[in-house]
Design an enzyme around this catalytic site. Sequence first.
Site, PDB file in Angstrom:
ATOM      1  N   ASP A 173      26.039-147.885  -3.657  1.00 55.13           N
ATOM      2  CA  ASP A 173      26.856-146.731  -4.027  1.00 55.13           C
ATOM      3  C   ASP A 173      27.091-146.617  -5.533  1.00 55.13           C
ATOM      4  O   ASP A 173      27.695-145.641  -5.993  1.00 55.13           O
ATOM      5  CB  ASP A 173      28.209-146.781  -3.281  1.00 55.13           C
ATOM      6  CG  ASP A 173      28.954-148.097  -3.505  1.00 55.13           C
ATOM      7  OD1 ASP A 173      28.819-148.698  -4.594  1.00 55.13           O
ATOM      8  OD2 ASP A 173      29.676-148.534  -2.594  1.00 55.13           O
ATOM      9  N   GLN A 200      25.152-156.046  -2.979  1.00 54.70           N
ATOM     10  CA  GLN A 200      24.276-155.524  -1.928  1.00 54.70           C
ATOM     11  C   GLN A 200      24.489-154.030  -1.779  1.00 54.70           C
ATOM     12  O   GLN A 200      23.827-153.381  -0.992  1.00 54.70           O
ATOM     13  CB  GLN A 200      24.614-156.182  -0.591  1.00 54.70           C
ATOM     14  CG  GLN A 200      24.404-157.670  -0.582  1.00 54.70           C
ATOM     15  CD  GLN A 200      25.030-158.310   0.641  1.00 54.70           C
ATOM     16  OE1 GLN A 200      24.369-158.518   1.656  1.00 54.70           O
ATOM     17  NE2 GLN A 200      26.298-158.607   0.568  1.00 54.70           N
ATOM     18  N   ASN A 201      25.473-153.497  -2.516  1.00 54.35           N
ATOM     19  CA  ASN A 201      25.836-152.096  -2.317  1.00 54.35           C
ATOM     20  C   ASN A 201      24.874-151.155  -3.030  1.00 54.35           C
ATOM     21  O   ASN A 201      24.239-151.512  -4.018  1.00 54.35           O
ATOM     22  CB  ASN A 201      27.265-151.853  -2.786  1.00 54.35           C
ATOM     23  CG  ASN A 201      28.254-152.596  -1.913  1.00 54.35           C
ATOM     24  OD1 ASN A 201      27.887-153.085  -0.854  1.00 54.35           O
ATOM     25  ND2 ASN A 201      29.486-152.688  -2.364  1.00 54.35           N
ATOM     26  N   THR A 220      31.743-159.023   2.100  1.00 53.92           N
ATOM     27  CA  THR A 220      30.409-159.085   2.700  1.00 53.92           C
ATOM     28  C   THR A 220      30.429-159.968   3.932  1.00 53.92           C
ATOM     29  O   THR A 220      31.138-160.976   3.968  1.00 53.92           O
ATOM     30  CB  THR A 220      29.338-159.589   1.705  1.00 53.92           C
ATOM     31  OG1 THR A 220      28.116-159.825   2.422  1.00 53.92           O
ATOM     32  CG2 THR A 220      29.743-160.857   0.981  1.00 53.92           C
ATOM     33  N   SER A 221      29.631-159.585   4.943  1.00 56.11           N
ATOM     34  CA  SER A 221      29.543-160.397   6.153  1.00 56.11           C
ATOM     35  C   SER A 221      28.535-161.531   5.976  1.00 56.11           C
ATOM     36  O   SER A 221      28.396-162.375   6.855  1.00 56.11           O
ATOM     37  CB  SER A 221      29.141-159.519   7.340  1.00 56.11           C
ATOM     38  OG  SER A 221      27.851-158.985   7.114  1.00 56.11           O
ATOM     39  N   PRO A 278      32.070-146.188   4.738  1.00 60.54           N
ATOM     40  CA  PRO A 278      32.104-147.197   5.794  1.00 60.54           C
ATOM     41  C   PRO A 278      31.118-148.339   5.517  1.00 60.54           C
ATOM     42  O   PRO A 278      30.082-148.115   4.884  1.00 60.54           O
ATOM     43  CB  PRO A 278      31.698-146.431   7.053  1.00 60.54           C
ATOM     44  CG  PRO A 278      31.167-145.123   6.604  1.00 60.54           C
ATOM     45  CD  PRO A 278      31.592-144.887   5.200  1.00 60.54           C
ATOM     46  N   ASP A 279      31.431-149.542   5.969  1.00 57.12           N
ATOM     47  CA  ASP A 279      30.464-150.646   5.864  1.00 57.12           C
ATOM     48  C   ASP A 279      29.540-150.591   7.078  1.00 57.12           C
ATOM     49  O   ASP A 279      29.527-149.601   7.825  1.00 57.12           O
ATOM     50  CB  ASP A 279      31.194-151.997   5.695  1.00 57.12           C
ATOM     51  CG  ASP A 279      32.028-152.389   6.912  1.00 57.12           C
ATOM     52  OD1 ASP A 279      32.008-151.663   7.922  1.00 57.12           O
ATOM     53  OD2 ASP A 279      32.711-153.431   6.847  1.00 57.12           O
ATOM     54  N   PHE A 280      28.759-151.636   7.287  1.00 57.25           N
ATOM     55  CA  PHE A 280      27.883-151.670   8.466  1.00 57.25           C
ATOM     56  C   PHE A 280      28.585-152.276   9.681  1.00 57.25           C
ATOM     57  O   PHE A 280      28.538-151.747  10.766  1.00 57.25           O
ATOM     58  CB  PHE A 280      26.643-152.534   8.180  1.00 57.25           C
ATOM     59  CG  PHE A 280      25.529-151.819   7.458  1.00 57.25           C
ATOM     60  CD1 PHE A 280      25.537-150.453   7.285  1.00 57.25           C
ATOM     61  CD2 PHE A 280      24.441-152.550   6.967  1.00 57.25           C
ATOM     62  CE1 PHE A 280      24.503-149.810   6.619  1.00 57.25           C
ATOM     63  CE2 PHE A 280      23.395-151.913   6.306  1.00 57.25           C
ATOM     64  CZ  PHE A 280      23.426-150.554   6.127  1.00 57.25           C
ATOM     65  N   ARG A 281      29.224-153.443   9.451  1.00 56.07           N
ATOM     66  CA  ARG A 281      29.513-154.298  10.600  1.00 56.07           C
ATOM     67  C   ARG A 281      30.972-154.418  11.016  1.00 56.07           C
ATOM     68  O   ARG A 281      31.263-155.149  11.962  1.00 56.07           O
ATOM     69  CB  ARG A 281      28.940-155.701  10.360  1.00 56.07           C
ATOM     70  CG  ARG A 281      27.422-155.692  10.298  1.00 56.07           C
ATOM     71  CD  ARG A 281      26.817-157.057  10.068  1.00 56.07           C
ATOM     72  NE  ARG A 281      25.368-156.982  10.006  1.00 56.07           N
ATOM     73  CZ  ARG A 281      24.676-156.630   8.924  1.00 56.07           C
ATOM     74  NH1 ARG A 281      25.289-156.319   7.803  1.00 56.07           N
ATOM     75  NH2 ARG A 281      23.349-156.578   8.958  1.00 56.07           N
ATOM     76  N   HIS A 304      19.757-154.772  -3.298  1.00 52.76           N
ATOM     77  CA  HIS A 304      19.108-153.835  -2.380  1.00 52.76           C
ATOM     78  C   HIS A 304      18.837-152.489  -3.036  1.00 52.76           C
ATOM     79  O   HIS A 304      18.771-151.468  -2.364  1.00 52.76           O
ATOM     80  CB  HIS A 304      19.965-153.671  -1.111  1.00 52.76           C
ATOM     81  CG  HIS A 304      20.153-154.959  -0.366  1.00 52.76           C
ATOM     82  ND1 HIS A 304      21.222-155.233   0.434  1.00 52.76           N
ATOM     83  CD2 HIS A 304      19.379-156.075  -0.321  1.00 52.76           C
ATOM     84  CE1 HIS A 304      21.109-156.458   0.935  1.00 52.76           C
ATOM     85  NE2 HIS A 304      20.004-156.986   0.488  1.00 52.76           N
TER      86      HIS A 304
HETATM   87  P1  CNA Z   1      28.712-155.592   6.293  1.00 47.12           P
HETATM   88  O1  CNA Z   1      27.769-156.415   7.066  1.00 47.12           O
HETATM   89  O2  CNA Z   1      29.133-154.289   6.886  1.00 47.12           O
HETATM   90  O3  CNA Z   1      30.003-156.506   6.023  1.00 47.12           O
HETATM   91  C1  CNA Z   1      31.136-156.030   5.368  1.00 47.12           C
HETATM   92  C2  CNA Z   1      32.156-157.161   5.314  1.00 47.12           C
HETATM   93  O4  CNA Z   1      33.245-156.741   4.544  1.00 47.12           O
HETATM   94  C3  CNA Z   1      32.696-157.608   6.655  1.00 47.12           C
HETATM   95  O5  CNA Z   1      32.807-159.021   6.675  1.00 47.12           O
HETATM   96  C4  CNA Z   1      34.073-156.957   6.716  1.00 47.12           C
HETATM   97  O6  CNA Z   1      34.986-157.704   7.462  1.00 47.12           O
HETATM   98  C5  CNA Z   1      34.442-156.968   5.268  1.00 47.12           C
HETATM   99  N1  CNA Z   1      35.340-155.895   4.888  1.00 47.12           N
HETATM  100  C6  CNA Z   1      35.308-154.587   5.232  1.00 47.12           C
HETATM  101  N2  CNA Z   1      36.281-153.900   4.622  1.00 47.12           N
HETATM  102  C7  CNA Z   1      36.965-154.805   3.870  1.00 47.12           C
HETATM  103  C8  CNA Z   1      38.068-154.719   3.007  1.00 47.12           C
HETATM  104  N3  CNA Z   1      38.692-153.575   2.754  1.00 47.12           N
HETATM  105  N4  CNA Z   1      38.487-155.861   2.408  1.00 47.12           N
HETATM  106  C9  CNA Z   1      37.878-157.047   2.641  1.00 47.12           C
HETATM  107  N5  CNA Z   1      36.815-157.185   3.443  1.00 47.12           N
HETATM  108  C10 CNA Z   1      36.358-156.078   4.044  1.00 47.12           C
HETATM  109  O7  CNA Z   1      28.176-155.289   4.821  1.00 47.12           O
HETATM  110  P2  CNA Z   1      27.339-156.237   3.856  1.00 47.12           P
HETATM  111  O8  CNA Z   1      27.446-155.646   2.525  1.00 47.12           O
HETATM  112  O9  CNA Z   1      27.672-157.656   4.041  1.00 47.12           O
HETATM  113  O10 CNA Z   1      25.871-156.021   4.434  1.00 47.12           O
HETATM  114  C11 CNA Z   1      24.847-155.796   3.640  1.00 47.12           C
HETATM  115  C12 CNA Z   1      24.284-154.363   3.724  1.00 47.12           C
HETATM  116  C13 CNA Z   1      25.322-153.298   3.886  1.00 47.12           C
HETATM  117  C14 CNA Z   1      23.641-154.045   2.433  1.00 47.12           C
HETATM  118  O11 CNA Z   1      22.277-153.941   2.600  1.00 47.12           O
HETATM  119  C15 CNA Z   1      24.225-152.708   1.939  1.00 47.12           C
HETATM  120  O12 CNA Z   1      23.253-151.898   1.353  1.00 47.12           O
HETATM  121  C16 CNA Z   1      24.777-152.087   3.153  1.00 47.12           C
HETATM  122  N6  CNA Z   1      25.828-151.071   2.960  1.00 47.12           N
HETATM  123  C17 CNA Z   1      26.245-150.690   1.721  1.00 47.12           C
HETATM  124  C18 CNA Z   1      27.241-149.722   1.576  1.00 47.12           C
HETATM  125  C19 CNA Z   1      27.685-149.332   0.206  1.00 47.12           C
HETATM  126  O13 CNA Z   1      26.875-149.293  -0.718  1.00 47.12           O
HETATM  127  N7  CNA Z   1      28.970-149.055   0.004  1.00 47.12           N
HETATM  128  C20 CNA Z   1      27.823-149.159   2.698  1.00 47.12           C
HETATM  129  C21 CNA Z   1      27.370-149.568   3.986  1.00 47.12           C
HETATM  130  C22 CNA Z   1      26.379-150.529   4.085  1.00 47.12           C
END
Ligand code: CNA
Length: 278
Positions: free
Chosen positions: A121, A118-119, A210-211, A45-48, A138
Site C-alpha cells: 500500500d 510485505q505491504n 504480520t502473521s 483489510p489484512d489477509f488472515r 512483495h
Molecule cells: P496477514 O497474514 O493477514 O497477517 C496480519 C497479521 O496482523 C495477523 O497476525 C493479525 O492478527 C495482525 N493484525 C491485524 N490487525 C492488527 C492490528 N491492528 N494490530 C496488530 N496486529 C494486527 O498479513 P501478512 O502481512 O502477514 O501476510 C503477508 C501478505 C499480506 C503480503 O503478501 C501482503 O502483500 C498482503 N497484504 C497486504 C496488504 C497491505 O498492503 N496493506 C493488505 C492485505 C494483504
Amino acid sequence: IDENVPPEILESRTLDAVAKYIKDGHISDIVVFVGAGISTSAGIPDFRTPGKGLYDTLRVKGLPRNEAIFDLAFFKENPDPFYSLAKTLYPGSRRPTITHSFLHLLHLKGCLLKVFSQNIDSLEQEAGLPREKMIYAHGNFLTQRCIECFTEYPDDEMREKVEKEEVPRCNSCNAFVKPDIVFFGEKLPMEFLDNMYLGHRAQLAIVMGTSLQVQPFASLPQELPEGMPRLLINMFQVGDLGTRADDVLLLGTCDDGVRQLASSLGWLEELEELWAKT
Ligand code: CNA
C-alpha cells in the site's frame, strides 16, 4: 517462554527495558519487519484476521478460491477479480496510521536501519519514510507493466483504470497489465533477495502486524542472530517470537503498541505531532 529465564541483553523482558536499551545503548540500527496488520486501522483489510481479513470476506465473482486473486496463473486467465479489489489497496486513498509515523520517527531519530515490508500500500513512504529505508518484499503498486512483453504502463492511465475497476491492457501488445506486486508463482524482487540478511547487522528487531505465514519473509526474524533483542507488536504471538531470552511480546494493536513504546521513550508528543501532519 519460561519467565524465569533471565534476559541476557535487556534488563528485563519489558517494553520499558526495550526503551531503555534504545536510549542508553545509543542504538542506531533497528530493523523492522511489518505486514498487513500495520495498515488495518487505515481501513485496508489484512489477509488472515478471522472474520475481517480478505481471505474470509472476499466475495468476488469468478474466483475459485480467495487466494487465487493474487495468483499469476489465475490472473492470466481472468484478471477481473483482481481489478475489482485493486481500488481498495491502491495507494493514495488511505491515510497512514500512527504506526507508519512511528517508523518515520525512528528514522528521524537516526535509529532505523531498514523496514522490511510485505505491504503493497506504500503507506510507509506516504508517512514520510525515504525510499532507501524500505525493502519491499512483495513489490508495490508504484509501477506496472505488461505480463507478456513487460512494457511499462503509464501511471495516470493505471490510476484511471483501477478507479473504474477496468483491466488495463498493454499499449503495445494488448496483453493484461499487472502492478509490480508479487503474486503467488512469481519471483521475489531482487531488492529483497539481495538484502534479505541485512537485518543481521541490527541491534534490535521489531516485528509488527504480520502473521509470518508467507515465506521466505516469515523466517527472517528467526534467522536473526541469537542475542539480538526482538520486540513483537501484534494481536497474536507469531513465528518463534517469545522463545528467546531477549524477546518481548506486546500483544494488542500496533497503534497502541507504538504509542506505549513512544511513551516509554519520551517521544509520544512528537509522534502524535508527526502523525497529525500526515
Ligand atoms: P496477514 O497474514 O493477514 O497477517 C496480519 C497479521 O496482523 C495477523 O497476525 C493479525 O492478527 C495482525 N493484525 C491485524 N490487525 C492488527 C492490528 N491492528 N494490530 C496488530 N496486529 C494486527 O498479513 P501478512 O502481512 O502477514 O501476510 C503477508 C501478505 C499480506 C503480503 O503478501 C501482503 O502483500 C498482503 N497484504 C497486504 C496488504 C497491505 O498492503 N496493506 C493488505 C492485505 C494483504
